[in-house]
Enzyme design. Structure first.
Site, PDB file in Angstrom:
ATOM      1  CG  ASP A  79      -2.221   0.747   1.002  1.00 51.26           C
ATOM      2  OD1 ASP A  79      -2.420   1.238  -0.124  1.00 51.26           O
ATOM      3  OD2 ASP A  79      -3.008   0.853   1.953  1.00 51.26           O
ATOM      4  CD  GLU A  88      -3.364   8.498  -3.795  1.00 49.78           C
ATOM      5  OE1 GLU A  88      -3.399   7.255  -3.912  1.00 49.78           O
ATOM      6  OE2 GLU A  88      -4.283   9.157  -3.299  1.00 49.78           O
TER       7      GLU A  88
END
Length: 509
Positions: free
Chosen positions: A429, A494
């Site tokens: 993550d 991201e």
């Protein structure tokens, strides 16, 4: 190795309990301290760390100049078709010597075609031919082509006793298959043993492969290959009046050693599919061969597409289930197979849950949920969760504990996920710029795993550089993507801001 040691300790403990009659003693004085010292979370984590070197090493060495796949299959890369023929003879000779030395006999099942023709190059005097027993993987009833090829190229040149060459008889395919299976099962155990469920197990099975992935007389999507798991050793075949018999996939996989050959560029697409699927699939029977010791013999042309990874994503939107995706399997999925699963979820409009895990217990909980729902899952590790997985007492100044925890978690998932019967994506993550040493450490393990097994350790990783200027974010991600693409890793990036704080990345302002 670690699992074996743990099992041995449990067995010793049970034996000790029976001998000492713990039932008649205080549980507090005997059981509780022992469990705390040997089976507490702390003790098990320490054992896991001690055994890391065992997890990361291959149980069988990859052949020189070749590679080892994640499911244990070996790939030996030869120069050309002639070189493959030489390798077939080398594999045959090695198997014969090993079996004869161990039990005084050697049993082999052979097909026809180029494989049996290659055996004409077997060296004389390399092993005791009086100990050799020859069976057949397939045969057209009444024609005996495989038998004739064996006599010409193997039996007569080496002087193998004719009584030890077991010709396929004549009759109806059902009777012939039943009688040949009976013959195999009636052999002395030192010639043909039986595995745990009674399936005959020869010392070596040799197989050629077709451009469509067929092996012997087991063809793509035919009922014979779909009979896998039925417990039959020999299968009758009757197509349009042409009758034959073939050994089953169950028989092939029960062999002590299996060698498959695939030469020429025309087989490159098949080799690519076969080697990239640990579970295998009916439309490429060769991909389903996974005996205890399985070796593929390929040449530079047939392995070329696999090495170049020139893969076109198969269409998935029309499929009724993710299980219909070509090559889909239980356990960790990576590369094109992982990407196909993600594309299928997008096409069907459903989400694959991604759960941050910090222990084996949380991993098990996610896998159990996926199993109960028959749905794929994503198990992911954050940097902080990875450090927790390894143990908060470990020094983590350079993110070494986070690397260790994430890698240990990924290996654990790989070990247990297949038992839950669902596809699993292993992901890391949010990784901010300050956490890049953690990211780099995981990539090093991915690259090592790829070099050894042909696929990365993880399925994918995430870079969260949203705190950085947009151009820097894209630039760093692009650099890492080039590195990750070489080992079939998927990169999640991201881009932009959604606000809030997540795993140390603060965009609340």
């Amino acid at each position: 190795a670690g699992a074996k040691r743990l099992g041995a300790r449990v067995a010793d403990t049970v034996t000790k309990a029976l001998k000492e009659d713990w039932k008649g003693k205080s549980k507090g004085l005997n059981c509780v301290p022992f469990v705390r010292e040997n089976y507490s979370t702390l003790a098990q984590c320490q054992t896991m760390l001690d055994n890391m070197k065992d997890w990361s090493s291959a149980p069988v060495a990859a052949p020189a100049g070749g590679m080892m796949l994640s499911d244990g299959r070996k790939v030996r890369i030869c120069n050309d078709e002639a070189d493959i023929a030489t390798a077939v003879c080398e594999e045959f000779t090695a198997a014969a010597k090993t079996a004869i030395a161990a039990k005084g006999s050697f049993s082999v099942a052979i097909p026809g075609g180029s494989i049996v023709a290659a055996l004409a190059k077997l060296p004389k005097g390399a092993f005791d031919v009086s100990k050799v027993h020859v069976f057949f993987c397939n045969e057209r009833i009444g024609e005996g082509k495989c038998y004739k090829g064996a006599i010409k190229n193997l039996v007569e040149p080496l002087g193998i006793p004719a009584a030890q060459v077991y010709k396929v008889p004549e009759g109806s395919p059902e009777d012939v298959a039943a009688n040949y299976e009976k013959l195999l099962k009636s052999m002395p155990p030192e010639v043909v043993s039986a595995n745990y469920d009674g399936m005959p197990s020869v010392d070596l099975v040799l197989l050629g492969t077709g451009e469509d992935g067929h092996i012997g007389s087991l063809h793509p999507n035919k009922k014979e290959i779909k009979m896998s798991g039925d417990g039959k050793a020999v299968i009758p075949i009757n197509e349009g009046g042409k009758t034959s018999i073939a050994v089953s996939l169950d028989f092939i996989c029960a062999a002590k050693r299996v060698v498959l050959s695939a030469a020429k560029a025309s087989r490159a697409p098949m080799v690519l599919r076969a080697l990239r699927s640990g579970a295998g699939y009916f439309d490429c029977p060769a991909s389903m061969v996974c005996a205890k010791d399985t070796t593929w013999l390929v040449d530079k042309d047939s392995i070329g597409m696999y090495k170049a990874k020139k893969v076109s994503d198969p269409p998935v939107a029309h499929l009724s289930s993710f299980w219909d995706i070509p090559g889909m399997k239980a356990g960790v999925v990576t590369g094109d197979l992982c990407w196909a699963l993600l594309r299928y979820a997008k096409a069907k409009g459903f989400a694959i849950p991604a759960v941050n895990c910090t222990s084996t217990s949380t991993v098990n909980a996610v896998l159990e949920a996926g199993k109960d729902l028959n749905r794929p899952v994503i198990i992911q590790f954050s940097e902080g969760g990875s450090a927790f997985f390894a143990g908060k007492s470990l020094v983590n100044k350079e993110k070494q504990a986070s690397v260790l925890g994430a890698v240990a978690g990924a290996y654990y998932v790989r070990a247990v996920a297949p038992a839950y019967g669902i596809p699993v994506i292993v992901h890391s993550d949010h990784c901010a710029k300050k956490l890049l040493p953690w990211f780099d450490g995981m990539l090093e393990f991915d690259e090592a795993h790829y070099a050894q097994r042909g696929e990365p350790l993880f399925s994918s990783h995430m870079l969260d550089l949203s705190e950085e200027p947009h151009d820097e974010n894209i630039g760093i991600c692009a650099k890492y993507l080039q590195r990750m693409a070489k080992v079939d890793l998927i990169l999640e990036m991201e881009i932009g801001l959604t606000g809030g704080v997540e795993d140390g990345v603060d965009n609340s302002g």
